[in-house]
Motif scaffolding. Sequence first.
Motif, PDB file in Angstrom:
ATOM      1  N   ASP A 142       0.825  -1.207   0.000  1.00  0.00           N
ATOM      2  CA  ASP A 142       0.000   0.000   0.000  1.00  0.00           C
ATOM      3  C   ASP A 142       0.863   1.263   0.000  1.00  0.00           C
ATOM      4  OD1 ASP A 142      -2.906   1.200   0.712  1.00  0.00           O
ATOM      5  OD2 ASP A 142      -1.398   2.182   1.977  1.00  0.00           O
ATOM      6  N   THR A 143       1.889   1.289   0.845  1.00  0.00           N
ATOM      7  CA  THR A 143       2.745   2.471   0.954  1.00  0.00           C
ATOM      8  C   THR A 143       3.647   2.624  -0.258  1.00  0.00           C
ATOM      9  OG1 THR A 143       2.717   2.246   3.371  1.00  0.00           O
ATOM     10  CG2 THR A 143       4.422   3.657   2.417  1.00  0.00           C
ATOM     11  N   LEU A 144       4.244   1.518  -0.721  1.00  0.00           N
ATOM     12  CA  LEU A 144       5.120   1.589  -1.893  1.00  0.00           C
ATOM     13  C   LEU A 144       4.379   2.126  -3.115  1.00  0.00           C
ATOM     14  CD1 LEU A 144       7.169  -1.734  -1.621  1.00  0.00           C
ATOM     15  CD2 LEU A 144       8.079   0.594  -1.504  1.00  0.00           C
ATOM     16  N   LEU A 145       3.149   1.694  -3.318  1.00  0.00           N
ATOM     17  CA  LEU A 145       2.390   2.143  -4.480  1.00  0.00           C
ATOM     18  C   LEU A 145       2.110   3.635  -4.409  1.00  0.00           C
ATOM     19  CD1 LEU A 145      -0.137  -0.808  -4.968  1.00  0.00           C
ATOM     20  CD2 LEU A 145       1.976  -0.335  -6.221  1.00  0.00           C
ATOM     21  N   ARG A 146       1.822   4.147  -3.235  1.00  0.00           N
ATOM     22  CA  ARG A 146       1.594   5.581  -3.081  1.00  0.00           C
ATOM     23  C   ARG A 146       2.877   6.373  -3.348  1.00  0.00           C
ATOM     24  NH1 ARG A 146      -3.272   6.333   0.578  1.00  0.00           N
ATOM     25  NH2 ARG A 146      -4.043   4.212   0.949  1.00  0.00           N
ATOM     26  N   GLU A 157      -0.779   1.966 -10.817  1.00  0.00           N
ATOM     27  CA  GLU A 157      -2.231   1.836 -10.992  1.00  0.00           C
ATOM     28  C   GLU A 157      -2.636   0.382 -11.194  1.00  0.00           C
ATOM     29  OE1 GLU A 157      -6.204   3.595 -11.675  1.00  0.00           O
ATOM     30  OE2 GLU A 157      -4.401   4.022 -10.514  1.00  0.00           O
ATOM     31  N   GLU A 158      -1.875  -0.338 -12.004  1.00  0.00           N
ATOM     32  CA  GLU A 158      -2.166  -1.753 -12.253  1.00  0.00           C
ATOM     33  C   GLU A 158      -2.112  -2.555 -10.959  1.00  0.00           C
ATOM     34  OE1 GLU A 158      -0.228  -5.526 -14.756  1.00  0.00           O
ATOM     35  OE2 GLU A 158       0.665  -3.528 -14.878  1.00  0.00           O
ATOM     36  N   ALA A 159      -1.065  -2.345 -10.168  1.00  0.00           N
ATOM     37  CA  ALA A 159      -0.913  -3.079  -8.915  1.00  0.00           C
ATOM     38  C   ALA A 159      -1.975  -2.659  -7.897  1.00  0.00           C
ATOM     39  CB  ALA A 159       0.488  -2.859  -8.345  1.00  0.00           C
ATOM     40  N   TRP A 160      -2.336  -1.382  -7.886  1.00  0.00           N
ATOM     41  CA  TRP A 160      -3.347  -0.881  -6.951  1.00  0.00           C
ATOM     42  C   TRP A 160      -4.699  -1.554  -7.209  1.00  0.00           C
ATOM     43  CZ3 TRP A 160      -3.505   1.830  -2.563  1.00  0.00           C
ATOM     44  CH2 TRP A 160      -4.727   2.378  -2.151  1.00  0.00           C
ATOM     45  N   LEU A 163      -4.599  -5.037  -5.971  1.00  0.00           N
ATOM     46  CA  LEU A 163      -4.689  -5.084  -4.517  1.00  0.00           C
ATOM     47  C   LEU A 163      -6.120  -4.881  -4.055  1.00  0.00           C
ATOM     48  CD1 LEU A 163      -3.357  -5.084  -1.679  1.00  0.00           C
ATOM     49  CD2 LEU A 163      -3.019  -2.615  -1.959  1.00  0.00           C
ATOM     50  N   ARG A 164      -6.833  -3.966  -4.685  1.00  0.00           N
ATOM     51  CA  ARG A 164      -8.203  -3.650  -4.281  1.00  0.00           C
ATOM     52  C   ARG A 164      -9.199  -4.730  -4.689  1.00  0.00           C
ATOM     53  NH1 ARG A 164      -7.798  -0.594  -0.043  1.00  0.00           N
ATOM     54  NH2 ARG A 164      -6.904   1.450  -0.418  1.00  0.00           N
ATOM     55  N   SER A 171      -8.669   4.971  -7.811  1.00  0.00           N
ATOM     56  CA  SER A 171      -7.367   5.012  -8.467  1.00  0.00           C
ATOM     57  C   SER A 171      -6.285   5.329  -7.450  1.00  0.00           C
ATOM     58  CB  SER A 171      -7.379   6.080  -9.573  1.00  0.00           C
ATOM     59  OG  SER A 171      -6.067   6.335 -10.041  1.00  0.00           O
ATOM     60  N   ILE A 172      -5.083   4.799  -7.678  1.00  0.00           N
ATOM     61  CA  ILE A 172      -3.953   5.132  -6.815  1.00  0.00           C
ATOM     62  C   ILE A 172      -3.679   6.621  -6.828  1.00  0.00           C
ATOM     63  CG2 ILE A 172      -2.278   4.689  -8.666  1.00  0.00           C
ATOM     64  CD1 ILE A 172      -1.754   4.167  -4.879  1.00  0.00           C
ATOM     65  N   HIS A 173      -4.008   7.272  -7.937  1.00  0.00           N
ATOM     66  CA  HIS A 173      -3.715   8.704  -8.079  1.00  0.00           C
ATOM     67  C   HIS A 173      -4.726   9.595  -7.369  1.00  0.00           C
ATOM     68  CE1 HIS A 173      -0.657   7.403 -10.836  1.00  0.00           C
ATOM     69  NE2 HIS A 173      -1.558   6.753 -11.553  1.00  0.00           N
TER      70      HIS A 173
END
Length: 309
Positions: A142-146, A157-160, A163-164, A171-173
């Motif tokens: 979660d933190t790495l993606l942010r 975005e793909e990994a987020w 995960l969800r 969106s991660i963004h």
Amino acid sequence: ICEELGADILRLWVAAADYTVDIPASGEIFDRLVEAYRRIRNTLRFLLGNLYDFDFSKDALDYSEMEELDRWVLSRLHGLTSRCTRAFENYQLHVVYHALHNFCSVDLSSLYLDTRKDCLYTFAADSKPRRSAQTALYHLLDTLLRLMAPVISHTAEEAWLALRGEGAEDSIHLQEWPTHTAEWEDKELEEVYERLLSLRDMVTKALEQKRVAKELGTSLEAEVVLCLPPAEMEAVKGREDLLPTLFIVSGVELESCEDNEPRVEIRRAAGEKCARCWNYRASVGADASHPHICDRCLPIVEGIFNKRG
């Protein structure tokens, strides 16, 4: 470049460059960036792959309940978050790139994730140690993606979305910057683990010498005897059960010595190889109904059979 390597590689090249000097570009540079990108992406894949049976809302542990090794990696994650935050504020994107890459390849792939495989793969699915590890994996991902979303946006975005879960619409963004990691900071624990990891380096070197001499194959074939002076003995006090995990060996024996320098002896582990966890244990074969597994794996296997009826 976008058509051949993808937009995230181009974005990574821009981020990795120090714009205060001339910015080089060559096939060799892009090859190195592709390799670095693969390390980061493979780390994300490992984290996602080991969260397949983890529901954060139901299975996550509170920080105070987590295993010490998992609390240590979260403290390291806080350090990464702080470095990346300062770097973004100062427009030092190359610092962000190097911090993320080093954390994924060194702190995670070469150390934490390697030591946690035994727990993730062989412990009971809903056991506290495994749920503790998975809680750490979730926080890491979660933190790495942010942190990486401003740089490798498409991968994040793909990994987020993975995960969800299926049907996720956010969106991660659109997520907040990770500011909550300060509660995970534990400098005292990091100092203890700095000493433990220095012992791990000594053990790893001694194991490699045995492998080169063809006296050992994998590290799990080994048992380690550590002769420690009082200062190092204090660091491992109460953590005896952690040492085989940290060294990735089948057993560790501690001895006191008066020398100021610790010594390492490697010998072949006693017992037979467990067909499930691959550790060498004297208990393998003790149960006639499961003659190829150890006493640690036995109740887990029996629990699986009982659930199946």
